[in-house]
Scaffold this active site. Structure first.
Site, PDB file in Angstrom:
ATOM      1  N   ASP A 136       4.018  -4.694   3.965  1.00 28.08           N
ATOM      2  CA  ASP A 136       5.480  -4.724   3.814  1.00 28.08           C
ATOM      3  C   ASP A 136       6.099  -6.067   4.190  1.00 28.08           C
ATOM      4  O   ASP A 136       6.915  -6.620   3.453  1.00 28.08           O
ATOM      5  CB  ASP A 136       6.137  -3.592   4.612  1.00 28.08           C
ATOM      6  N   HIS A 193       0.851  -1.192   0.000  1.00 26.94           N
ATOM      7  CA  HIS A 193       0.000   0.000   0.000  1.00 26.94           C
ATOM      8  C   HIS A 193       0.888   1.243   0.000  1.00 26.94           C
ATOM      9  O   HIS A 193       2.067   1.184   0.337  1.00 26.94           O
ATOM     10  CB  HIS A 193      -0.911   0.016   1.228  1.00 26.94           C
TER      11      HIS A 193
HETATM   12  C1  LIG Z   1       5.511 -12.754   9.541  1.00 30.00           C
HETATM   13  C2  LIG Z   1       4.825 -11.558  10.147  1.00 30.00           C
HETATM   14  N1  LIG Z   1       3.523 -11.627  10.477  1.00 30.00           N
HETATM   15  C3  LIG Z   1       2.886 -10.540  11.011  1.00 30.00           C
HETATM   16  C4  LIG Z   1       3.574  -9.374  11.236  1.00 30.00           C
HETATM   17  C5  LIG Z   1       2.878  -8.163  11.829  1.00 30.00           C
HETATM   18  N2  LIG Z   1       2.569  -7.148  10.814  1.00 30.00           N
HETATM   19  C6  LIG Z   1       2.447  -7.444   9.534  1.00 30.00           C
HETATM   20  S1  LIG Z   1       2.033  -6.101   8.561  1.00 30.00           S
HETATM   21  C7  LIG Z   1       1.987  -5.106   9.911  1.00 30.00           C
HETATM   22  C8  LIG Z   1       1.587  -3.673   9.789  1.00 30.00           C
HETATM   23  C9  LIG Z   1       2.535  -2.817   9.016  1.00 30.00           C
HETATM   24  O1  LIG Z   1       2.652  -3.157   7.650  1.00 30.00           O
HETATM   25  P1  LIG Z   1       2.171  -2.175   6.496  1.00 30.00           P
HETATM   26  O2  LIG Z   1       2.591  -0.782   6.834  1.00 30.00           O
HETATM   27  O3  LIG Z   1       2.810  -2.616   5.210  1.00 30.00           O
HETATM   28  O4  LIG Z   1       0.666  -2.299   6.427  1.00 30.00           O
HETATM   29  C10 LIG Z   1       2.319  -5.833  11.069  1.00 30.00           C
HETATM   30  C11 LIG Z   1       2.347  -5.237  12.440  1.00 30.00           C
HETATM   31  C12 LIG Z   1       4.934  -9.344  10.888  1.00 30.00           C
HETATM   32  N3  LIG Z   1       5.692  -8.232  11.074  1.00 30.00           N
HETATM   33  N4  LIG Z   1       5.548 -10.433  10.333  1.00 30.00           N
END
Ligand SMILES: Cc1ncc(C[n+]2csc(CCOP(=O)(O)O)c2C)c(N)n1
Length: 466
Positions: free
Chosen positions: A337, A75
């Site tokens: 991400d 995004h």
């Molecule tokens: C393997 C895995 N599973 C779950 C998570 C948790 N997580 C994934 S996306 C996100 C929000 C920010 O992303 P964006 O700004 O792209 O929406 C968070 C807190 C992680 N870091 N790794």
């Protein structure tokens, strides 16, 4: 002195669109002037192209023709998440309550309006209507529409105007919105349909966000390694600001949160005076600390990540293999991400086999840069093209062709198709997403099918503010 009294998140008005931008004439001169800082902001700041570009043209080489393109995108530029927004608001309130006039690099706080003005903006894309001023060049909205125009420059012939083409989005609202802006950017000549694929854990393997279907993933598994990185740069910042402003008493964690403030304010306002608090060395430390944590949470430093990323990589390889019989030639999907990082780990594009260390800051030998791979609006393309009777595969990450280190003998430093499948088989050897992630504890969906069954299933998952 400083804006309206805002002590709690709930005190920020929840009236989207009703808060008019405050435009200082200075805005015009300041917007877009802090580009140099963006790569140091851990992927929270505006989009930028991959900084190490070997100069390989993105278009298909002479005598070659694209047969398929896959895009996995993040995004666009956004406001902070709710969690991060709370921390920033707490810090803002600490500063706001300082009874004296600010000196030094915090002097801007003497006449400052906080960039989060509406709690409904948290978690969301920045847009033309929710930006802090009229001239913000870094909205997620404009990024996605501009990206779509660029997509057309290279791949318009792969979009069949007569047939409906699916664009896939994970069901986080900002991800969905990005896909919608991207579709708008393509214009009226195409027949696109947005398919929103659930990112709830219950979606299991049929997801673009494997990380959310991965209960076995443990964010803190390697925190003993990452916690060892120096915090002296944060102490230095706090010491300097407290020295300039007696009685302020900022802590190291306040100093840490200022980097996120800088990043998200750039997304919402187009410039951020708090970015000027940092010395270059401090930005380098912050950036490396985030590379380090990302490496051990979502990168090559966490062995399970290769399995998490295999869910998407498996599907991508299948799409490549079926390119001549599939109804679409362009497969476009948006997600988070970490899911893109996981996917890149399985592909192995930036995995040089070296472990990152907390004991020093590497310069010469570091392939893994979180912000270079997944800035807001990140875009990972898989290209398949034919030249004569032969087919080739290669990757383009954030506007730079990144050859596979061990397979680049084809035109445009691509990997000959057969060799690519052998390479992919080796990368995927022994990787089982469903098992490694213990996905069976949250779902019984064992396969990723949305690329193939969207016409029949019509993906329309409920949007989530996560
Ligand atoms: C393997 C895995 N599973 C779950 C998570 C948790 N997580 C994934 S996306 C996100 C929000 C920010 O992303 P964006 O700004 O792209 O929406 C968070 C807190 C992680 N870091 N790794």
């Amino acid at each position: 002195m400083v804006g309206a009294a805002i002590f709690l998140l709930g005190a920020i008005p929840a009236c989207l669109g009703a808060v008019l931008p405050k435009n200082k004439p200075d805005d015009m001169h300041l917007v877009g002037t802090q580009k140099d800082i963006i790569p140091y902001l851990a992927g929270a700041g505006p989009y930028f192209s991959y900084p190490v570009n070997y100069g390989i043209p993105i278009e298909a080489p002479d005598q070659c023709e694209f047969r398929q393109v896959q895009l996995i995108g993040r995004h666009g530029e956004r406001y902070p998440t709710t969690n991060s927004g709370k921390k920033l608001l707490k810090l803002y309130n600490t500063l706001r309550k300082y009874p004296n006039k600010f000196n030094g690099s915090l002097e801007f706080m003497n006449d400052y309006e906080f960039f989060i003005r509406d709690q409904n903006d948290l978690q969301m894309e920045t847009t033309l209507s929710n930006s802090v001023n009229f001239v913000n060049p870094y909205t997620g909205q404009a990024d996605a529409t501009a990206h779509a125009r660029k997509f057309l420059v290279y791949y318009n012939e792969l979009l069949n105007a007569a047939e409906q083409t699916a664009v896939f989005a994970a069901s986080s609202e900002r991800v969905h919105d990005t896909a919608q802006y991207f579709i708008e950017g393509l214009g009226d000549n195409y027949n696109m349909t947005l398919q929103t694929v659930s990112e709830e854990p219950s979606a299991g393997a049929n997801t673009i966000s494997a990380g959310n279907s991965c209960p076995a993933w443990d964010e803190d598994l390697y925190s003993n390694i990452t916690d060892a990185y120096t915090t002296k740069y944060l102490e230095d910042i706090a010491y300097r600001l407290n020295g300039e402003n007696p009685g302020l008493n900022l802590s190291s964690s306040d100093a840490y949160n200022m980097f996120a403030w800088c990043a998200y304010e750039l997304n919402a306002r187009g410039y951020s005076e708090i970015c000027d608090v940092f010395k270059k060395e401090e930005l380098i430390h912050y950036s490396y600390y985030n590379d380090l944590t990302s490496f051990y949470q979502d990168g090559p430093g966490y062995p399970m990540i290769k399995a998490a990323g295999s869910n998407l990589f498996n599907a991508s390889v299948a799409l490549l293999q079926q390119s001549e019989s599939l109804p679409q030639r362009a497969y476009i999907a948006f997600t988070h991400d970490t899911d893109i990082l996981n996917y890149l780990v399985t592909i192995g594009l930036f995995d040089d086999g070296k472990m990152l260390s907390a004991n020093s800051t590497p310069f010469r030998e570091q392939a893994f840069h979180r912000s270079w791979q997944v800035p807001q609006g990140a875009r990972v393309y898989t290209q398949k093209y034919t030249c004569g009777n032969d087919s080739y595969v290669r990757y383009v990450v954030n506007d730079a062709v990144i050859p596979i280190e061990t397979c680049s003998s084809g035109p445009g430093f691509s990997c000959p198709e057969k060799e690519f499948y052998a390479y992919a088989t080796e990368r995927l050897q022994g990787q089982n997403f469903f098992q490694a992630c213990n996905t069976s504890s949250v779902s019984n969906v064992t396969d990723l099918t949305f690329f193939w069954d969207w016409e029949e299933k019509h993906y329309n998952a409920t949007l989530l503010k996560q």
